[in-house]
Design a protein around this motif. Sequence first.
Motif, PDB file in Angstrom:
ATOM      1  N   TRP A 288       0.848  -1.192   0.000  1.00 24.46           N
ATOM      2  CA  TRP A 288       0.000   0.000   0.000  1.00 24.46           C
ATOM      3  C   TRP A 288       0.881   1.238   0.000  1.00 24.46           C
ATOM      4  N   LYS A 289       0.436   2.254  -0.728  1.00 25.17           N
ATOM      5  CA  LYS A 289       1.137   3.530  -0.737  1.00 25.17           C
ATOM      6  C   LYS A 289       0.926   4.236   0.606  1.00 25.17           C
ATOM      7  N   ILE A 290       1.891   5.059   0.942  1.00 20.64           N
ATOM      8  CA  ILE A 290       1.807   5.852   2.169  1.00 20.64           C
ATOM      9  C   ILE A 290       1.547   7.291   1.759  1.00 20.64           C
ATOM     10  N   LYS A 291       0.344   7.769   2.060  1.00 14.75           N
ATOM     11  CA  LYS A 291      -0.049   9.110   1.623  1.00 14.75           C
ATOM     12  C   LYS A 291       0.107  10.150   2.734  1.00 14.75           C
ATOM     13  N   HIS A 292      -0.141   9.755   3.980  1.00 20.17           N
ATOM     14  CA  HIS A 292      -0.115  10.712   5.089  1.00 20.17           C
ATOM     15  C   HIS A 292       1.326  10.987   5.511  1.00 20.17           C
ATOM     16  N   PRO A 293       1.710  12.266   5.651  1.00 16.09           N
ATOM     17  CA  PRO A 293       3.098  12.609   6.004  1.00 16.09           C
ATOM     18  C   PRO A 293       3.562  11.991   7.335  1.00 16.09           C
ATOM     19  N   ASP A 294       2.683  11.921   8.334  1.00 18.69           N
ATOM     20  CA  ASP A 294       3.072  11.325   9.622  1.00 18.69           C
ATOM     21  C   ASP A 294       3.409   9.844   9.447  1.00 18.69           C
ATOM     22  N   MET A 295       2.599   9.147   8.645  1.00 20.39           N
ATOM     23  CA  MET A 295       2.841   7.717   8.410  1.00 20.39           C
ATOM     24  C   MET A 295       4.127   7.526   7.600  1.00 20.39           C
ATOM     25  N   ALA A 296       4.356   8.394   6.613  1.00 18.86           N
ATOM     26  CA  ALA A 296       5.557   8.293   5.782  1.00 18.86           C
ATOM     27  C   ALA A 296       6.811   8.463   6.637  1.00 18.86           C
ATOM     28  N   GLU A 297       6.771   9.402   7.568  1.00 20.83           N
ATOM     29  CA  GLU A 297       7.918   9.649   8.450  1.00 20.83           C
ATOM     30  C   GLU A 297       8.180   8.438   9.357  1.00 20.83           C
ATOM     31  N   LEU A 298       7.108   7.876   9.917  1.00 19.38           N
ATOM     32  CA  LEU A 298       7.256   6.710  10.794  1.00 19.38           C
ATOM     33  C   LEU A 298       7.710   5.475  10.015  1.00 19.38           C
ATOM     34  N   ALA A 299       7.182   5.290   8.814  1.00 21.08           N
ATOM     35  CA  ALA A 299       7.601   4.158   7.979  1.00 21.08           C
ATOM     36  C   ALA A 299       9.078   4.294   7.611  1.00 21.08           C
ATOM     37  N   ALA A 300       9.518   5.511   7.311  1.00 17.19           N
ATOM     38  CA  ALA A 300      10.933   5.739   6.977  1.00 17.19           C
ATOM     39  C   ALA A 300      11.818   5.433   8.187  1.00 17.19           C
ATOM     40  N   GLN A 301      11.367   5.823   9.361  1.00 17.07           N
ATOM     41  CA  GLN A 301      12.112   5.535  10.592  1.00 17.07           C
ATOM     42  C   GLN A 301      12.220   4.015  10.795  1.00 17.07           C
ATOM     43  N   ALA A 302      11.116   3.306  10.593  1.00 15.14           N
ATOM     44  CA  ALA A 302      11.110   1.850  10.750  1.00 15.14           C
ATOM     45  C   ALA A 302      12.020   1.193   9.714  1.00 15.14           C
ATOM     46  N   ARG A 303      11.947   1.646   8.479  1.00 10.94           N
ATOM     47  CA  ARG A 303      12.785   1.055   7.424  1.00 10.94           C
ATOM     48  C   ARG A 303      14.268   1.274   7.712  1.00 10.94           C
ATOM     49  N   ALA A 304      14.613   2.452   8.242  1.00  9.67           N
ATOM     50  CA  ALA A 304      16.012   2.729   8.591  1.00  9.67           C
ATOM     51  C   ALA A 304      16.491   1.774   9.684  1.00  9.67           C
ATOM     52  N   LEU A 305      15.632   1.495  10.653  1.00 12.03           N
ATOM     53  CA  LEU A 305      15.956   0.545  11.726  1.00 12.03           C
ATOM     54  C   LEU A 305      16.195  -0.855  11.174  1.00 12.03           C
ATOM     55  N   LEU A 306      15.451  -1.201  10.136  1.00 11.93           N
ATOM     56  CA  LEU A 306      15.433  -2.568   9.613  1.00 11.93           C
ATOM     57  C   LEU A 306      16.440  -2.832   8.496  1.00 11.93           C
ATOM     58  N   ILE A 307      17.261  -1.855   8.166  1.00  8.90           N
ATOM     59  CA  ILE A 307      18.242  -2.051   7.085  1.00  8.90           C
ATOM     60  C   ILE A 307      19.109  -3.271   7.417  1.00  8.90           C
ATOM     61  N   GLY A 308      19.171  -4.201   6.479  1.00  9.45           N
ATOM     62  CA  GLY A 308      19.993  -5.387   6.647  1.00  9.45           C
ATOM     63  C   GLY A 308      19.383  -6.474   7.516  1.00  9.45           C
ATOM     64  N   THR A 309      18.163  -6.255   7.993  1.00  9.20           N
ATOM     65  CA  THR A 309      17.494  -7.234   8.852  1.00  9.20           C
ATOM     66  C   THR A 309      16.416  -7.961   8.064  1.00  9.20           C
ATOM     67  N   PRO A 310      16.455  -9.285   8.026  1.00  4.25           N
ATOM     68  CA  PRO A 310      15.360 -10.020   7.377  1.00  4.25           C
ATOM     69  C   PRO A 310      14.096  -9.861   8.228  1.00  4.25           C
ATOM     70  N   VAL A 311      13.024  -9.389   7.610  1.00  2.00           N
ATOM     71  CA  VAL A 311      11.791  -9.141   8.362  1.00  2.00           C
ATOM     72  C   VAL A 311      10.580  -9.551   7.535  1.00  2.00           C
ATOM     73  N   ARG A 312       9.598 -10.074   8.233  1.00  2.00           N
ATOM     74  CA  ARG A 312       8.328 -10.429   7.595  1.00  2.00           C
ATOM     75  C   ARG A 312       7.223  -9.802   8.431  1.00  2.00           C
ATOM     76  N   PHE A 313       6.272  -9.162   7.759  1.00  2.00           N
ATOM     77  CA  PHE A 313       5.115  -8.555   8.418  1.00  2.00           C
ATOM     78  C   PHE A 313       3.893  -9.426   8.168  1.00  2.00           C
ATOM     79  N   GLU A 314       3.128  -9.656   9.213  1.00  2.00           N
ATOM     80  CA  GLU A 314       1.925 -10.480   9.098  1.00  2.00           C
ATOM     81  C   GLU A 314       0.761  -9.809   9.811  1.00  2.00           C
ATOM     82  N   TRP A 315      -0.377  -9.731   9.113  1.00  2.00           N
ATOM     83  CA  TRP A 315      -1.594  -9.257   9.746  1.00  2.00           C
ATOM     84  C   TRP A 315      -2.215 -10.421  10.518  1.00  2.00           C
ATOM     85  N   ILE A 316      -2.638 -10.129  11.748  1.00  2.00           N
ATOM     86  CA  ILE A 316      -3.329 -11.134  12.556  1.00  2.00           C
ATOM     87  C   ILE A 316      -4.638 -10.542  13.062  1.00  2.00           C
TER      88      ILE A 316
END
Length: 136
Positions: free
Chosen positions: A85-113
């Motif tokens: 999904w695209k990230i349209k809201h600026p607050d969400m984009a900033e938080l997603a960028a922060q999370a992606r920076a944390l996860l650089i080089g880390t194998p990660v899988r996201f699952e909805w439960i």
Amino acid sequence: MLIIEADGGSRGNPGEAGSGAVVIDGSSGEILAELGLYVGVASNNVAEYKGMIAGVTRALAIDPDAELHVRMDSKLVVEQMSGRWKIKHPDMAELAAQARALLIGTPVRFEWIPREQNSRADKLANRAMDLRASFD
């Protein structure tokens, strides 16, 4: 592998918000960490992202080389972090960028439960809102 169960909520949207995260050893099922984060006044989605980031941060502090499995009942966070999904809201984009920076080089899988499978993280988020404080 470390499993992260994360949640966030707000009382009002926006309103008083809190997040919770549980870090679990994927092999033994042992709970390695439980944390609550008082977010202040924020939207539910911001609280969800902050819970995920707090959980990822703690998991990587426990084992920087771990493969991560993030489980959340927030379809928005899971789909955005998975790149579907695209990230349209600026607050969400900033938080997603922060999370992606944390996860650089880390194998990660996201699952909805389903929400009922995320009760541990939900309880921690509610406790943070009740206390108006972060805790470990």
